[in-house]
Design a protein around this motif. Sequence first.
Motif, mmCIF file in Angstrom:
data_model
loop_
_atom_site.group_PDB
_atom_site.id
_atom_site.type_symbol
_atom_site.label_atom_id
_atom_site.label_comp_id
_atom_site.label_asym_id
_atom_site.label_seq_id
_atom_site.Cartn_x
_atom_site.Cartn_y
_atom_site.Cartn_z
ATOM 1 N N ALA A 1 0.814 -1.213 0.000
ATOM 2 C CA ALA A 1 0.000 0.000 0.000
ATOM 3 C C ALA A 1 0.851 1.268 0.000
ATOM 4 O O ALA A 1 0.347 2.359 -0.253
ATOM 5 C CB ALA A 1 -0.901 0.001 1.234
ATOM 6 N N HIS A 2 2.144 1.136 0.289
ATOM 7 C CA HIS A 2 3.017 2.303 0.459
ATOM 8 C C HIS A 2 3.095 3.129 -0.825
ATOM 9 O O HIS A 2 3.369 2.598 -1.895
ATOM 10 C CB HIS A 2 4.405 1.818 0.877
ATOM 11 N N GLN A 3 2.859 4.415 -0.687
ATOM 12 C CA GLN A 3 2.838 5.288 -1.864
ATOM 13 C C GLN A 3 4.230 5.549 -2.420
ATOM 14 O O GLN A 3 4.362 6.064 -3.532
ATOM 15 C CB GLN A 3 2.191 6.630 -1.496
ATOM 16 N N ASP A 4 5.265 5.258 -1.640
ATOM 17 C CA ASP A 4 6.615 5.561 -2.095
ATOM 18 C C ASP A 4 7.364 4.301 -2.527
ATOM 19 O O ASP A 4 8.570 4.327 -2.693
ATOM 20 C CB ASP A 4 7.389 6.291 -0.988
ATOM 21 N N ASN B 1 7.730 1.750 -5.636
ATOM 22 C CA ASN B 1 7.358 1.828 -7.039
ATOM 23 C C ASN B 1 6.980 0.485 -7.650
ATOM 24 O O ASN B 1 6.327 0.436 -8.686
ATOM 25 C CB ASN B 1 8.502 2.438 -7.843
ATOM 26 N N ASP C 1 -3.413 1.124 -6.054
ATOM 27 C CA ASP C 1 -3.758 2.513 -5.778
ATOM 28 C C ASP C 1 -2.757 3.505 -6.328
ATOM 29 O O ASP C 1 -3.132 4.569 -6.804
ATOM 30 C CB ASP C 1 -3.935 2.716 -4.280
ATOM 31 N N ASN C 2 -1.458 3.205 -6.235
ATOM 32 C CA ASN C 2 -0.524 4.156 -6.835
ATOM 33 C C ASN C 2 0.140 3.547 -8.075
ATOM 34 O O ASN C 2 1.240 3.898 -8.448
ATOM 35 C CB ASN C 2 0.518 4.652 -5.820
#
Lengths: 288, 340
Positions: free
Chosen positions: A225-228, A230, A251-252
């Motif tokens: 889930a981590h947005q950072d 890749n 999500d990202n």
Amino acid sequence: MNQSDRLSVLKTYKLYLGGAFPRSESGRVYEVTDSKNRWLANAPLASRKDARDAVVAARKAFGGWSGATAYNRGQILYRVAEMLEGRRDQFTAEVAAAEGLSKAKAAAVVEAAVDRWVWYAGWSDKVAQIAGSANPVAGPYFNLSSPEPTGVVAVLAPQDSSFLGLVSVLAPVIVTGNTAVVVAAEDAPLPALSLAEVLATSDLPGGVVNILSGRTAELATPLAAHQDVNAIDLTGAGAELATDLERAAADNLKRVRRPGPADWAADPGTDRLLAFLETKTVWHPMGV
Amino acid sequence: MPITVPAYGKEAAGRLASMADMTADDGALRRFLHGLPGVDAVGLQARAATLGTRSIKTTAKAYAIDLAISMIDLTTLEGADTPGKVRALCAKALLPDPTDRTAPRVAAVCVYPDMVATAKEALGGSGIQVASVATAFPAGRVALPVKLADTRDAVAAGADEIDMVIDRGAFLSGRYMAVFEEIKAVKEACVRAGGTSQSETGGGSAAHLKVIFETGELQTYDNVRRASWLAMLAGADFIKTSTGKVAVNATPPVTLLMLEAVRDFHESTGVQVGVKPAGGIRTTKDAVKYLVMVNETLGERWLTADWFRFGASSLLNDLLMQRQKLSTGRYSGPDYVTVD
């Protein structure tokens, strides 16, 4: 002194984060046993905050590692193989205990792992020739596509091969300039944690590889889930967990490599190498 | 305890006048400052460390993050500052997180004097203050008339708050009266043309004065305590740790010591003075530790942007990332906040 009089010196296995060897932020450990359920050691039971710290370290290291020349990266990875070679006996013993192999079979696995590391190290300055291209375009331009590293890659190491499998998923990620957060095999994390000691003494900049041990599901969920982060390699996740993680990763728009059956002894091919690359295409005006 | 009055209020001067015998001349001031009790360094550090171990989670953390954002003096103090950069910073001050309009605004934007007009124009009537460093920040090594001119210039350009630096050379060589007189003179220079130095509303006619000690250069905790009292006696509205331009900036023990000085000053005079740690505070965790210190030392009355500020630039991004984590459940990353 009689051999039996010596007190045993037990090793404290620790995480590998940003080039340092901390205990888990949570202070937790879990018991690691061999294939016959005999206690081997306590490994740190990393928490989601350790995973977060690992991502921060990997992000910090990304600029320097991806910006290093391919030649330099290759040299450093080759150095890792040299260090591994010098620790063959240690890894043989750890792999034998972790996977229940005979000493001879474990030695063969370790040799295969060292060879695989060398094989991947050689790819550092060759991958651009395979994944890049000079494209013919209808205009006075040079049009060049070249592979670029994806960024921070979370790697769930395979559960069935604690060392050869780990090397086979880690080396292709970092050789192209990505930085990695590795979740070691849940029940057999010791070879991975020992690999950290090799990485730390091989000129590999701190943070390029970060190794966590613990429950795969607990660590993989915040990483997915981590947005950072890749990209994520789901090799070590079971089918059900993998589905959940893929959903979280959507999500990202993380790049996701799905798990599948793997024969770690076979020729790896370039599949994993090319999975974590982005293509950059440059249009350059031709001189007249 | 006397009734509390704000340091910028018109009653504060009277309260300070009651302390006039301590500041009557150089000898009296020196006797007073050197008569302050010595600082127990080990105890101070232990106390600061203990307060840093409080666990602030869930709703309390969400409250602390929003409070910390609302207390930030969003700062850009680079030789390479341009009007464009200042305008970008002001836009961020007005809307820290464009993806979440519930994020509070920051307290102030802190710039060099020549950028005050630009910042003022960009912020308009938003209520966000414009703070300007002055008095030859960060070294302060110019003559007094130049410092005063620097201050008047910033005030004339519209600065709501002035961050001055003390003359550390004079302070360290024991010329306390020189430092005292200088702070008083700068306070006078904060008065806007046609106004008085003590305003009733607190905004209006005089810029608020923050006095920077540069605690990294003061050598000892005793000196920090003396500097705090000296500045408060001279009429500082805020006392501030550092410029952010030297190796050692705000640390928890130094800030705690200044908070204690403010508490003691308030107990003896009733005058309320603000505190601003600046430099080196980069993470939400650090910011929350400071808020705990304020609450434990001074109480809730100081837990507003009127009486406590963070001088910081990168702190805001970390607060916003933590805020996003709390609202979405996912760890955020630097791709989702601005690059300043």
